[in-house]
Design an enzyme around this catalytic site. Sequence first.
Site, PDB file in Angstrom:
ATOM      1  N   SER A   1       0.847  -1.193   0.000  1.00 32.23           N
ATOM      2  CA  SER A   1       0.000   0.000   0.000  1.00 32.23           C
ATOM      3  C   SER A   1       0.883   1.245   0.000  1.00 32.23           C
ATOM      4  O   SER A   1       2.101   1.167   0.180  1.00 32.23           O
ATOM      5  CB  SER A   1      -0.914   0.000   1.228  1.00 32.23           C
ATOM      6  OG  SER A   1      -0.139   0.127   2.422  1.00 32.23           O
TER       7      SER A   1
ATOM      8  N   TYR B   1     -16.453   0.046   8.648  1.00 30.74           N
ATOM      9  CA  TYR B   1     -15.067   0.501   8.812  1.00 30.74           C
ATOM     10  C   TYR B   1     -14.836   1.064  10.211  1.00 30.74           C
ATOM     11  O   TYR B   1     -13.874   0.704  10.895  1.00 30.74           O
ATOM     12  CB  TYR B   1     -14.756   1.560   7.752  1.00 30.74           C
ATOM     13  CG  TYR B   1     -13.348   2.086   7.818  1.00 30.74           C
ATOM     14  CD1 TYR B   1     -12.270   1.307   7.401  1.00 30.74           C
ATOM     15  CD2 TYR B   1     -13.093   3.372   8.290  1.00 30.74           C
ATOM     16  CE1 TYR B   1     -10.976   1.791   7.462  1.00 30.74           C
ATOM     17  CE2 TYR B   1     -11.798   3.865   8.351  1.00 30.74           C
ATOM     18  CZ  TYR B   1     -10.739   3.076   7.935  1.00 30.74           C
ATOM     19  OH  TYR B   1      -9.464   3.557   8.005  1.00 30.74           O
TER      20      TYR B   1
ATOM     21  N   SER C   1      -3.824   9.246  -1.154  1.00 32.79           N
ATOM     22  CA  SER C   1      -2.875   8.680  -2.104  1.00 32.79           C
ATOM     23  C   SER C   1      -1.839   9.728  -2.463  1.00 32.79           C
ATOM     24  O   SER C   1      -1.958  10.906  -2.116  1.00 32.79           O
ATOM     25  CB  SER C   1      -3.602   8.191  -3.368  1.00 32.79           C
ATOM     26  OG  SER C   1      -4.203   9.274  -4.032  1.00 32.79           O
TER      27      SER C   1
END
Length: 311
Positions: free
Chosen positions: A47, A191, A226
């Site tokens: 990741s 989540y 990101s």
Amino acid sequence: MGVTAVLMLPLLLLGISGLLFIYQEVSRLWSKSAVQNKVVVITDAISGLGKECARVFHTGGARLVLCGKNWERLEMLYDALISVADPSKTFTPKLVLLDLSDISCVQDVAKEVLDCYGCVDVLINNASVKVKGPAHKISLELDKKIMDANYFGPITLTKALLPNMISRRTGQIVLVNNIQGKLGIPFRTAYAASKHAALGFFDCLRAEVEEYEVLVSTVSPTFIRSYHVYPGQGNWEASIWKFFFRKLTYGVHPMDVAEEVMRTVRWKKQEVYMANPIPRAAVYVRTFFPELFFAVVACGVKEKLNVPEEG
């Protein structure tokens, strides 16, 4: 007197800059020495955050065990690390295929790591799976998948490696969690539940293993963005909820989180929040003024349901 002060100001600024530079260099060298020759396991190393953690700890001279569920991407990470490393100061990383949502394989991975190195000094639980949607539209199967990846996977790996740390009376377990382990955001029920569960487990574990000199640390940023995604522009002032939500979802760069994880290991911190003032304040509002927090969140849900989304 005034002329002297003006002449002294540049010298003062130069001196402060020099001291800051020396402090940063000393901190960087100290960080490297803190993990040099240490066996460091990083889950979901492929990741964005996993790659940055791998880079930081590899540069620091750690014996890395990089775990991920895609072998090709693990090999790409391996090549990237080796290509810029100094062979005299770094160790060749070990690659391990691991999908934390598949609980049945976690014990075998732990055994493989211990058979290879004999111990684990630092375990960085980084893996995380996200899902967004109304609770009644998220299937129970998906809820279970989220819990397996974000809760049962990390605690299974932790339990498998913990006896080795206890017997050696040394070790550190780092959970990279999320601020949603402290407060829930609408449309992220599964989540948030998994993050609450993980935080609760590791908070309890911290007290249990303190007598064995094993340290448990949690690092809770807001969303980790990101590399190339930045907050969008728009007129957010029209809504308090939108302003709050935008601040909460700004996110932090993976590189910043990786550096904080290194500092957490170096300084043996127990709990770290990486958030700007708005979400940080929200945690305290949720604790001390829950009715106000619930009201603000409820307004946001009503607004989202009543206003069609663009696109």
